[in-house]
Design a protein around this motif. Structure first.
Motif, short mmCIF file in Angstrom:
data_model
loop_
_atom_site.label_atom_id
_atom_site.label_comp_id
_atom_site.label_asym_id
_atom_site.label_seq_id
_atom_site.Cartn_x
_atom_site.Cartn_y
_atom_site.Cartn_z
N ASP A 1 0.84 -1.19 0.00
CA ASP A 1 0.00 0.00 0.00
C ASP A 1 0.87 1.24 0.00
O ASP A 1 1.88 1.28 0.72
CB ASP A 1 -0.87 0.06 1.26
N ARG B 1 4.16 0.30 2.13
CA ARG B 1 4.16 -0.68 3.21
C ARG B 1 3.98 -2.02 2.52
O ARG B 1 2.92 -2.29 1.94
CB ARG B 1 3.03 -0.39 4.19
N SER C 1 8.77 -1.07 5.21
CA SER C 1 8.46 0.09 4.39
C SER C 1 9.57 0.33 3.39
O SER C 1 10.75 0.12 3.70
CB SER C 1 8.30 1.34 5.27
N CYS D 1 1.62 4.74 1.33
CA CYS D 1 1.36 5.44 2.58
C CYS D 1 2.23 6.70 2.62
O CYS D 1 2.90 7.03 1.66
CB CYS D 1 1.73 4.54 3.77
#
Length: 88
Positions: free
Chosen positions: A28, A39, A51, A30
């Motif tokens: 995702d 992430r 990350s 972020c």
């Protein structure tokens, strides 16, 4: 300009996100507009996650080390999945 670099980083991170998704990994976007990151999570073991940021044309771990150049999305995805793999 900072905004242009952030836009480029978001676009590069999205290319990596798509490659990881193609391999069955969850990632995702972020972070903030100025400091985006992915992430990345191993679906088989969600505890295996980290990350990934994009700075200066290089993908790097949240803790600093470079993973790979933005022009090597496949190789970078290989390294990420290797590090976050489940070891039996």
């Amino acid at each position: 300009m900072e905004t242009d670099r952030a836009t480029g980083a978001r676009e590069q991170l999205d290319l990596l996100r798509v490659e990881l998704a193609r391999r069955g990994w969850h990632a995702d976007q972020c972070g903030t507009e100025q400091r985006p990151f992915l992430r990345v999570r191993n679906r088989a073991d969600p505890e295996l996650s980290d990350s990934v940021a994009c700075r200066g044309g290089v993908y790097c771990w949240s803790w600093g080390p470079a993973i790979g150049a933005v022009d090597d999305v496949s190789g970078t995805a290989d390294r990420i999945t290797h590090v976050l793999r489940v070891i039996l």
